[in-house]
Design a protein around this motif. Structure first.
Motif, PDB file in Angstrom:
ATOM      1  N   ALA A  56       0.435  -0.767  -0.264  1.00 36.47           N
ATOM      2  CA  ALA A  56       0.021  -0.142   0.172  1.00 36.47           C
ATOM      3  C   ALA A  56       0.730   1.323   0.259  1.00 36.47           C
ATOM      4  CB  ALA A  56      -0.805  -0.644   1.170  1.00 36.47           C
ATOM      5  N   LYS A  57       1.959   0.975   0.698  1.00 40.37           N
ATOM      6  CA  LYS A  57       3.203   2.119   0.873  1.00 40.37           C
ATOM      7  C   LYS A  57       3.903   2.430  -0.513  1.00 40.37           C
ATOM      8  CE  LYS A  57       6.277   4.481   4.211  1.00 40.37           C
ATOM      9  NZ  LYS A  57       6.834   4.383   6.010  1.00 40.37           N
ATOM     10  N   TRP A  58       4.180   1.466  -0.744  1.00 41.80           N
ATOM     11  CA  TRP A  58       4.747   1.469  -1.985  1.00 41.80           C
ATOM     12  C   TRP A  58       4.621   0.716  -3.335  1.00 41.80           C
ATOM     13  CZ3 TRP A  58       8.715   4.754  -1.280  1.00 41.80           C
ATOM     14  CH2 TRP A  58       8.693   5.441   0.127  1.00 41.80           C
ATOM     15  N   PRO A  59       3.419   1.330  -4.184  1.00 40.96           N
ATOM     16  CA  PRO A  59       2.763   0.415  -5.088  1.00 40.96           C
ATOM     17  C   PRO A  59       3.151  -0.458  -6.386  1.00 40.96           C
ATOM     18  CG  PRO A  59       1.614   2.318  -4.940  1.00 40.96           C
ATOM     19  CD  PRO A  59       2.623   2.228  -3.434  1.00 40.96           C
ATOM     20  N   ARG A  60       4.604   0.749  -6.684  1.00 41.02           N
ATOM     21  CA  ARG A  60       5.492   0.524  -7.821  1.00 41.02           C
ATOM     22  C   ARG A  60       6.546   0.415  -7.280  1.00 41.02           C
ATOM     23  NH1 ARG A  60       5.537   5.134 -11.346  1.00 41.02           N
ATOM     24  NH2 ARG A  60       5.430   3.518 -13.415  1.00 41.02           N
ATOM     25  N   ALA A  61       7.109   0.005  -6.861  1.00 35.02           N
ATOM     26  CA  ALA A  61       8.461  -0.619  -6.169  1.00 35.02           C
ATOM     27  C   ALA A  61       8.634  -1.580  -5.163  1.00 35.02           C
ATOM     28  CB  ALA A  61       9.050   0.944  -5.149  1.00 35.02           C
ATOM     29  N   LYS A  92       8.945   7.314 -10.077  1.00 42.31           N
ATOM     30  CA  LYS A  92       7.095   7.478  -8.872  1.00 42.31           C
ATOM     31  C   LYS A  92       7.087   6.300  -8.506  1.00 42.31           C
ATOM     32  CE  LYS A  92       5.441  11.399 -12.470  1.00 42.31           C
ATOM     33  NZ  LYS A  92       4.261  11.534 -12.821  1.00 42.31           N
ATOM     34  N   ALA A  93       7.670   5.962  -6.717  1.00 45.88           N
ATOM     35  CA  ALA A  93       7.341   4.331  -6.213  1.00 45.88           C
ATOM     36  C   ALA A  93       6.576   4.894  -5.428  1.00 45.88           C
ATOM     37  CB  ALA A  93       8.636   4.386  -5.714  1.00 45.88           C
ATOM     38  N   SER A  94       5.505   5.708  -4.732  1.00 46.80           N
ATOM     39  CA  SER A  94       4.875   5.939  -3.393  1.00 46.80           C
ATOM     40  C   SER A  94       3.728   6.047  -3.582  1.00 46.80           C
ATOM     41  CB  SER A  94       5.621   6.998  -1.851  1.00 46.80           C
ATOM     42  OG  SER A  94       5.409   7.850  -2.884  1.00 46.80           O
ATOM     43  N   ALA A  95       2.313   6.013  -3.132  1.00 45.80           N
ATOM     44  CA  ALA A  95       1.082   5.918  -3.182  1.00 45.80           C
ATOM     45  C   ALA A  95       0.817   7.553  -3.421  1.00 45.80           C
ATOM     46  CB  ALA A  95       0.520   5.347  -2.259  1.00 45.80           C
ATOM     47  N   ASP A 124       3.228   9.347  -4.923  1.00 40.99           N
ATOM     48  CA  ASP A 124       3.031   9.916  -6.265  1.00 40.99           C
ATOM     49  C   ASP A 124       2.000   9.532  -6.938  1.00 40.99           C
ATOM     50  OD1 ASP A 124       5.516  10.876  -5.062  1.00 40.99           O
ATOM     51  OD2 ASP A 124       7.128   9.421  -5.506  1.00 40.99           O
ATOM     52  N   VAL A 125       1.407   8.896  -7.337  1.00 40.82           N
ATOM     53  CA  VAL A 125       1.077   7.980  -8.318  1.00 40.82           C
ATOM     54  C   VAL A 125      -0.259   8.506  -8.497  1.00 40.82           C
ATOM     55  CG1 VAL A 125       0.150   5.706  -9.602  1.00 40.82           C
ATOM     56  CG2 VAL A 125       2.539   5.444  -7.854  1.00 40.82           C
ATOM     57  N   ASP A 126      -1.181   8.525  -9.949  1.00 42.85           N
ATOM     58  CA  ASP A 126      -2.270   9.153  -9.957  1.00 42.85           C
ATOM     59  C   ASP A 126      -3.436   7.415  -9.527  1.00 42.85           C
ATOM     60  OD1 ASP A 126      -2.075  10.696 -12.646  1.00 42.85           O
ATOM     61  OD2 ASP A 126      -1.756  10.840 -10.786  1.00 42.85           O
ATOM     62  N   GLY A 127      -4.271   8.184  -9.064  1.00 40.87           N
ATOM     63  CA  GLY A 127      -5.375   6.602  -8.587  1.00 40.87           C
ATOM     64  C   GLY A 127      -4.869   6.195  -7.406  1.00 40.87           C
ATOM     65  N   ASP A 128      -5.115   4.976  -7.526  1.00 44.75           N
ATOM     66  CA  ASP A 128      -4.689   3.986  -5.891  1.00 44.75           C
ATOM     67  C   ASP A 128      -3.718   3.528  -6.267  1.00 44.75           C
ATOM     68  OD1 ASP A 128      -4.772   2.257  -8.304  1.00 44.75           O
ATOM     69  OD2 ASP A 128      -6.109   0.598  -7.221  1.00 44.75           O
ATOM     70  N   GLY A 129      -2.165   3.816  -7.591  1.00 46.70           N
ATOM     71  CA  GLY A 129      -1.000   3.455  -7.601  1.00 46.70           C
ATOM     72  C   GLY A 129      -0.725   2.221  -7.882  1.00 46.70           C
ATOM     73  N   ALA A 130      -2.769   1.155  -8.478  1.00 46.91           N
ATOM     74  CA  ALA A 130      -1.803   0.356  -8.909  1.00 46.91           C
ATOM     75  C   ALA A 130      -1.607   0.389 -10.545  1.00 46.91           C
ATOM     76  CB  ALA A 130      -3.067  -0.330  -9.353  1.00 46.91           C
ATOM     77  N   GLU A 131      -1.035  -0.679 -10.816  1.00 47.54           N
ATOM     78  CA  GLU A 131      -0.605  -0.788 -12.818  1.00 47.54           C
ATOM     79  C   GLU A 131      -2.386  -1.204 -13.122  1.00 47.54           C
ATOM     80  OE1 GLU A 131       2.081  -3.202 -13.383  1.00 47.54           O
ATOM     81  OE2 GLU A 131       3.851  -2.618 -12.422  1.00 47.54           O
ATOM     82  N   ALA A 132      -2.085  -0.765 -14.404  1.00 42.26           N
ATOM     83  CA  ALA A 132      -3.851  -0.848 -15.503  1.00 42.26           C
ATOM     84  C   ALA A 132      -4.312  -2.213 -14.422  1.00 42.26           C
ATOM     85  CB  ALA A 132      -3.524  -0.774 -17.121  1.00 42.26           C
ATOM     86  N   PRO A 133      -5.289  -2.962 -14.765  1.00 37.39           N
ATOM     87  CA  PRO A 133      -5.398  -4.300 -13.968  1.00 37.39           C
ATOM     88  C   PRO A 133      -6.062  -5.028 -15.671  1.00 37.39           C
ATOM     89  CG  PRO A 133      -7.641  -2.864 -13.277  1.00 37.39           C
ATOM     90  CD  PRO A 133      -6.035  -1.740 -14.193  1.00 37.39           C
TER      91      PRO A 133
END
Length: 279
Positions: free
Chosen positions: A132-137, A157-160, A162-171
């Motif tokens: 949850a804290k680092w969704p892209r790292a 852009k690693a932290s929640a 830093d990222v638009d929306g919920d930080g998750a990659e495209a589902p």
């Protein structure tokens, strides 16, 4: 086998790392360490040092002037968060890929070893905080159960935050599936396997597969199905796993700042600091 090896004291190693850190150009790292396993031969085709890789907390050097501190919410895997904080704040860490060390990490009494449980529930609770804290790292490990990987994104852009929306990659799930789930579940919440093991083998494998993923990322993910055939994780699977109490939902990040829970139905609370049961 022909490489020269020097056996040095921890103090000498720390002084060497500190000198390397202070000689680096900006962004100058404020944390340094050694390669994370005992055999560094796999790094011989790469750079002598790396600046965006994980450093094990068994042995590291940190500048006292750095404001970075360990997150006290984490009782396990806190070194992943600590390294991520350093990279985000200072722009780099310094890992010496030609230096290794030997430490009792998994079997010594006290500390993280005492915090672990056989079912891995505490591991997954801490993993959920990291995801949850680092969704892209920070991501679930590809092959090792209840382990994670640090892979710093190229754009930084690693932290929640830093990222638009919920930080998750495209589902992978379709928009229709997500819209349907949105009314029943918090899509940012993190799924975790519980100590209750499903009696059906493929369901047990499915639960382990989606453990550590947000509901948004889990829906549409490829999971084991009947007769070993892979299938997409569907809303019906999510509802079944939650009803059977084989999955729990860990706290996720909501844009409006509310505490996250799996179901947004009235009367359903979180029931704890970091996790709530899906029911």
């Amino acid at each position: 086998r022909r490489a020269r090896r020097f056996v040095i004291s921890p103090v000498a190693a720390a002084r060497f790392i500190l000198a390397k850190m202070r000689s680096m150009p900006e962004p100058r790292p404020r944390m340094g360490g050694a390669y994370i396993i005992g055999d560094c031969s796999r790094t011989w085709k790469s750079e002598e040092v790396s600046t965006k890789h994980f450093i094990l907390a068994d042995f590291f050097v940190a500048e006292p002037s750095s404001p970075i501190r360990f997150d006290e919410k984490l009782t396990l895997k806190e070194d992943y968060d600590y390294v991520a904080q350093h990279i985000q704040t200072h722009g780099a860490v310094l890992r010496c890929n030609r230096m290794t060390f030997a430490a009792k990490h998994y079997s010594n009494a006290g500390g993280a070893v005492d915090n672990r449980d056989a079912a891995g529930i505490k591991e997954q609770a801490n993993m959920a905080i990291l995801f949850a804290k680092w969704p892209r790292a920070i991501f679930p490990h590809n092959t090792r159960k209840n382990e994670v990987m640090l892979r710093w994104p190229a754009d930084g852009k690693a932290s929640a935050e830093d990222v638009d929306g919920d930080g998750a990659e495209a589902p992978k799930a379709t928009k229709r599936k997500l819209d349907s789930a949105q009314g029943q579940f918090n899509l940012n919440a993190i799924l975790m396997a519980t100590s209750k093991s499903p009696s059906t083998p493929y369901v047990a494998k499915r639960v382990r597969k989606v453990g550590g993923l947000s509901i948004r990322r889990a829906l549409g993910a490829r999971v084991p199905g009947r007769a070993g055939k892979p299938m997409e994780y569907r809303m019906t699977d999510l509802k079944y796993d939650s009803a059977e109490a084989s999955c729990e939902c860990a706290e996720g990040r909501r844009p409006e700042g509310r505490r996250a829970h799996c179901g947004d139905r009235p009367g359903r609370g979180t029931g704890g600091d970091h996790a709530s049961r899906m029911s």
